[in-house]
Design a protein around this motif. Structure first.
Motif, PDB file in Angstrom:
ATOM      1  N   UNK A 184      58.774 -79.506  32.285  1.00  0.00           N
ATOM      2  CA  UNK A 184      58.012 -79.488  31.034  1.00  0.00           C
ATOM      3  C   UNK A 184      56.518 -79.302  31.314  1.00  0.00           C
ATOM      4  N   UNK A 185      55.877 -78.404  30.574  1.00  0.00           N
ATOM      5  CA  UNK A 185      54.446 -78.162  30.768  1.00  0.00           C
ATOM      6  C   UNK A 185      53.870 -77.582  29.485  1.00  0.00           C
ATOM      7  N   UNK A 186      52.558 -77.650  29.365  1.00  0.00           N
ATOM      8  CA  UNK A 186      51.883 -77.099  28.191  1.00  0.00           C
ATOM      9  C   UNK A 186      51.096 -75.835  28.540  1.00  0.00           C
ATOM     10  N   UNK A 187      51.513 -75.160  29.649  1.00  0.00           N
ATOM     11  CA  UNK A 187      50.804 -73.957  30.109  1.00  0.00           C
ATOM     12  C   UNK A 187      51.487 -72.669  29.676  1.00  0.00           C
ATOM     13  N   UNK A 188      52.818 -72.609  29.861  1.00  0.00           N
ATOM     14  CA  UNK A 188      53.535 -71.365  29.586  1.00  0.00           C
ATOM     15  C   UNK A 188      54.866 -71.661  28.918  1.00  0.00           C
ATOM     16  N   UNK A 189      55.494 -70.598  28.388  1.00  0.00           N
ATOM     17  CA  UNK A 189      56.828 -70.711  27.807  1.00  0.00           C
ATOM     18  C   UNK A 189      57.640 -69.500  28.235  1.00  0.00           C
ATOM     19  N   UNK A 190      58.670 -69.743  29.041  1.00  0.00           N
ATOM     20  CA  UNK A 190      59.565 -68.675  29.455  1.00  0.00           C
ATOM     21  C   UNK A 190      58.993 -67.729  30.502  1.00  0.00           C
ATOM     22  N   UNK A 191      59.803 -66.698  30.843  1.00  0.00           N
ATOM     23  CA  UNK A 191      59.453 -65.749  31.900  1.00  0.00           C
ATOM     24  C   UNK A 191      58.228 -64.924  31.521  1.00  0.00           C
ATOM     25  N   UNK A 192      58.178 -64.457  30.277  1.00  0.00           N
ATOM     26  CA  UNK A 192      57.018 -63.685  29.833  1.00  0.00           C
ATOM     27  C   UNK A 192      55.738 -64.491  29.973  1.00  0.00           C
ATOM     28  N   UNK A 193      55.826 -65.773  29.603  1.00  0.00           N
ATOM     29  CA  UNK A 193      54.656 -66.651  29.706  1.00  0.00           C
ATOM     30  C   UNK A 193      54.180 -66.800  31.138  1.00  0.00           C
ATOM     31  N   UNK A 194      55.129 -66.920  32.081  1.00  0.00           N
ATOM     32  CA  UNK A 194      54.770 -67.045  33.507  1.00  0.00           C
ATOM     33  C   UNK A 194      54.094 -65.769  33.995  1.00  0.00           C
ATOM     34  N   UNK A 195      54.645 -64.603  33.617  1.00  0.00           N
ATOM     35  CA  UNK A 195      54.066 -63.314  34.036  1.00  0.00           C
ATOM     36  C   UNK A 195      52.626 -63.179  33.535  1.00  0.00           C
ATOM     37  N   UNK A 196      52.401 -63.539  32.277  1.00  0.00           N
ATOM     38  CA  UNK A 196      51.040 -63.464  31.711  1.00  0.00           C
ATOM     39  C   UNK A 196      50.104 -64.450  32.397  1.00  0.00           C
ATOM     40  N   UNK A 197      50.613 -65.643  32.687  1.00  0.00           N
ATOM     41  CA  UNK A 197      49.808 -66.685  33.335  1.00  0.00           C
ATOM     42  C   UNK A 197      49.338 -66.222  34.719  1.00  0.00           C
ATOM     43  N   UNK A 198      50.253 -65.682  35.511  1.00  0.00           N
ATOM     44  CA  UNK A 198      49.908 -65.211  36.860  1.00  0.00           C
ATOM     45  C   UNK A 198      48.925 -64.043  36.809  1.00  0.00           C
ATOM     46  N   UNK A 199      49.140 -63.145  35.835  1.00  0.00           N
ATOM     47  CA  UNK A 199      48.234 -61.998  35.668  1.00  0.00           C
ATOM     48  C   UNK A 199      46.830 -62.476  35.302  1.00  0.00           C
ATOM     49  N   UNK A 200      46.750 -63.406  34.349  1.00  0.00           N
ATOM     50  CA  UNK A 200      45.443 -63.921  33.903  1.00  0.00           C
ATOM     51  C   UNK A 200      44.713 -64.679  35.008  1.00  0.00           C
ATOM     52  N   UNK A 201      45.481 -65.301  35.903  1.00  0.00           N
ATOM     53  CA  UNK A 201      44.878 -66.049  37.015  1.00  0.00           C
ATOM     54  C   UNK A 201      44.413 -65.127  38.145  1.00  0.00           C
ATOM     55  N   UNK A 202      44.732 -63.843  38.048  1.00  0.00           N
ATOM     56  CA  UNK A 202      44.306 -62.889  39.076  1.00  0.00           C
ATOM     57  C   UNK A 202      45.083 -62.992  40.373  1.00  0.00           C
ATOM     58  N   UNK A 203      46.307 -63.524  40.304  1.00  0.00           N
ATOM     59  CA  UNK A 203      47.147 -63.646  41.507  1.00  0.00           C
ATOM     60  C   UNK A 203      47.842 -62.312  41.754  1.00  0.00           C
ATOM     61  N   UNK A 204      47.663 -61.703  42.929  1.00  0.00           N
ATOM     62  CA  UNK A 204      48.280 -60.393  43.192  1.00  0.00           C
ATOM     63  C   UNK A 204      49.766 -60.512  43.515  1.00  0.00           C
ATOM     64  N   UNK A 205      50.511 -59.452  43.251  1.00  0.00           N
ATOM     65  CA  UNK A 205      51.920 -59.403  43.641  1.00  0.00           C
ATOM     66  C   UNK A 205      52.012 -59.094  45.135  1.00  0.00           C
ATOM     67  N   UNK A 206      53.224 -58.972  45.645  1.00  0.00           N
ATOM     68  CA  UNK A 206      53.415 -58.682  47.071  1.00  0.00           C
ATOM     69  C   UNK A 206      52.796 -57.337  47.441  1.00  0.00           C
ATOM     70  N   UNK A 207      52.858 -56.381  46.527  1.00  0.00           N
ATOM     71  CA  UNK A 207      52.296 -55.054  46.786  1.00  0.00           C
ATOM     72  C   UNK A 207      50.806 -54.985  46.473  1.00  0.00           C
ATOM     73  N   UNK A 208      50.239 -56.106  46.014  1.00  0.00           N
ATOM     74  CA  UNK A 208      48.816 -56.123  45.698  1.00  0.00           C
ATOM     75  C   UNK A 208      48.492 -55.707  44.280  1.00  0.00           C
TER      76      UNK A 208
END
Length: 502
Positions: A184-208
């Motif tokens: 339980x958290x108040x940051x994200x909801x579901x897979x889409x929420x996680x993808x947006x969260x990581x993108x907004x945090x500027x975390x790169x994928x494996x390919x950069x």
């Protein structure tokens, strides 16, 4: 105009030392002319006809632009005899002379026979190279070595030891993704929420890449390697090399080999087995639990099902005597609905209140939850189920070995009648089926017990989140997150509701 055709694949260049420059140099000598056109395929397998330079050469031959074709060796045209004959026939039909540097080719019965034999040998040699390479890769895998860098997020590839090692920075992101998805958290909801969260945090994928897509997050959550289970020789990719030259309908799909052919490799774990299993359960229900938001948000959306007709129940806004009313209903009135539903309706506020009060009763007893969890952890009595499961596996192995031994004795021509063999094999088969059934029942019991213990852990996590926020500070989204963390499904009957937890 004289055409020179040259081809090399990376594999052959390394093995035989025929670089493109060497081929072109020898072909120019053979052509003995300044008026040449060079057709060169770099890093292209000779297994397929659809190659850029070869296709251009064939077209130019058809257009009558070429009078002579010079090539180092027939296997440069193709590694398959049938393809060699097709190309040769196309060239000679147009009255174009075909010349090879390494051998003399004449349009006679003897010349055609020799040419066909060389093509067959080249095809055989290619098959042997592939077989030797596959066998070598499998042997390397059995020695516990990783064949190549598989580019798995959270890990790096150590070339010196041929092992997968943890990339700590990426491993922390992997843990974060699983935590965001399963806790339980108040940051994200579901897979889409996680993808947006990581993108907004500027975390790169494996390919950069800067953007995380939901499918990348989903594949990461489904990857069993994070529990320390990594397999090689799992996928059969035979025939896939030529997919880039084929239409969508003709492409060869990747197939999973039988489990007994998989080769397990030691790999450091990042996520524990229980968390991974819980993530898989949530993924199965993700379409329901994190559906696209409607105009009105509902506390229990994606969790409710009618207890009688088994239809999912959704929240809708309706009117009753001029007043707006919100209800959950199982009615499906859209085109193509398989089951229209039995017409069950329940007031949103009533059901929300009943479920939330039940959850609160659970959350307000953290001491009991913690004590139960500790008792489960401190219990040091022997795991009899585990011992029995191990014994049954051993017995089934003995039965299989006995059956194999019987067949070997019969094949060696010993003095045993066929009827005796048949009777013994029947008895062994019945015994194996009986043992397998017992094993299946025990596995179900163990899985149920493991799930019960993990369910308590989930409730404990929910309680910690609840008390860290405080009841008065809980938002609507916090309540949704808490309910989804502990509730798997809510069944609504005519006179009662039933809440199923993980």
């Amino acid at each position: 105009m004289i055409a020179i055709y040259a081809r090399v694949s990376t594999e052959e260049q390394a093995k035989k030392g025929f670089s493109l420059e060497d081929q072109l140099k020898e072909c120019r000598k053979k052509a003995n002319s300044e008026e040449v056109i060079e057709y060169v395929d770099r890093g292209m397998s000779g297994e397929f006809l659809d190659r850029h330079a070869l296709t251009k050469l064939r077209n130019d031959v058809r257009e009558g632009l070429i009078t002579k074709v010079v090539c180092l060796d027939p296997d440069r045209l193709s590694r398959k005899l049938m393809n060699q004959l097709i190309i040769t026939d196309e060239i000679e039909k147009r009255g174009v002379e075909l010349v090879f540097v390494t051998s003399e080719y004449t349009k006679t019965p003897e010349g055609n026979l020799f040419y066909s034999m060389r093509g067959a040998i080249a095809e055989f040699e290619k098959a042997k190279i592939n077989e030797r390479m596959s066998r070598g890769r499998r042997e390397k895998a059995r020695q516990g070595k990783v064949l190549r860098n598989f580019q798995i997020y959270g890990y790096d590839y150590d070339k010196e030891t041929s092992r997968i090692i943890i990339n700590q920075e990426e491993a922390n992101v992997v843990k974060l993704i699983f935590d965001l998805f399963t806790k339980p958290n108040d940051l994200v909801e579901g897979i889409n929420g996680i993808a947006k969260y990581l993108t907004n945090k500027g975390i790169p994928t494996k390919r950069g890449a800067k953007i995380w897509h939901r499918q990348v997050v989903r594949q990461l959550l489904m990857n069993q390697v994070y529990t320390g289970k990594f397999f090689q020789n799992r996928w059969n990719t035979e025939g896939m090399l030529g997919n880039k030259y084929k239409s969508k309908d003709e492409r060869v799909p990747m197939k999973e080999r039988p489990k007994e052919e998989w080769i397990p490799i030691d790999c450091p774990a990042i996520i524990d087995e229980e968390t991974f299993k819980h993530a898989q359960t949530l993924l199965e229900q993700s379409r329901r639990r994190w559906a696209k938001k409607s105009k009105n948000d509902y506390l229990l959306s994606g969790l409710i099902r009618c207890g009688d007709c088994n239809n999912t129940m959704v929240g809708i806004k309706t009117t009753n005597w001029g007043q707006t009313v919100y209800i959950y209903t199982d009615v499906k009135n859209y085109a193509g609905a398989k089951h229209p539903g039995c017409g069950r309706r329940i007031n949103v506020s009533k059901l929300d209140q009943e479920v939330w009060e039940t959850i609160l009763n659970w959350l307000n007893a953290p001491e009991e939850i913690a004590a139960a969890t500790e008792r489960d952890g401190e219990e040091d009595t022997p795991d009899f189920d585990e011992i029995e499961i191990e014994r049954l596996h051993s017995e089934i192995g003995k039965v299989k070995a006995g059956r194999k031994k019987l067949l070997n004795l019969f094949s060696e021509g010993l003095d045993i009648s066929e009827e005796e063999i048949r009777e013994s094999l029947k008895e062994l088969k019945e015994k194996e089926e009986r043992l397998s059934k017992q094993l299946e029942e025990l596995e179900k019991v163990r899985k149920k017990n493991d799930q019960h213990i993990y369910g308590k852990k989930l409730l404990q996590e929910a309680a910690e989140f609840y008390f860290s926020k405080g009841q008065q500070n809980l938002t609507f989204e916090d309540k949704k997150s808490l309910i989804r963390h502990v509730v798997k499904e809510i069944r609504v009957y005519e006179d009662r509701i039933k809440i199923y937890t993980f």
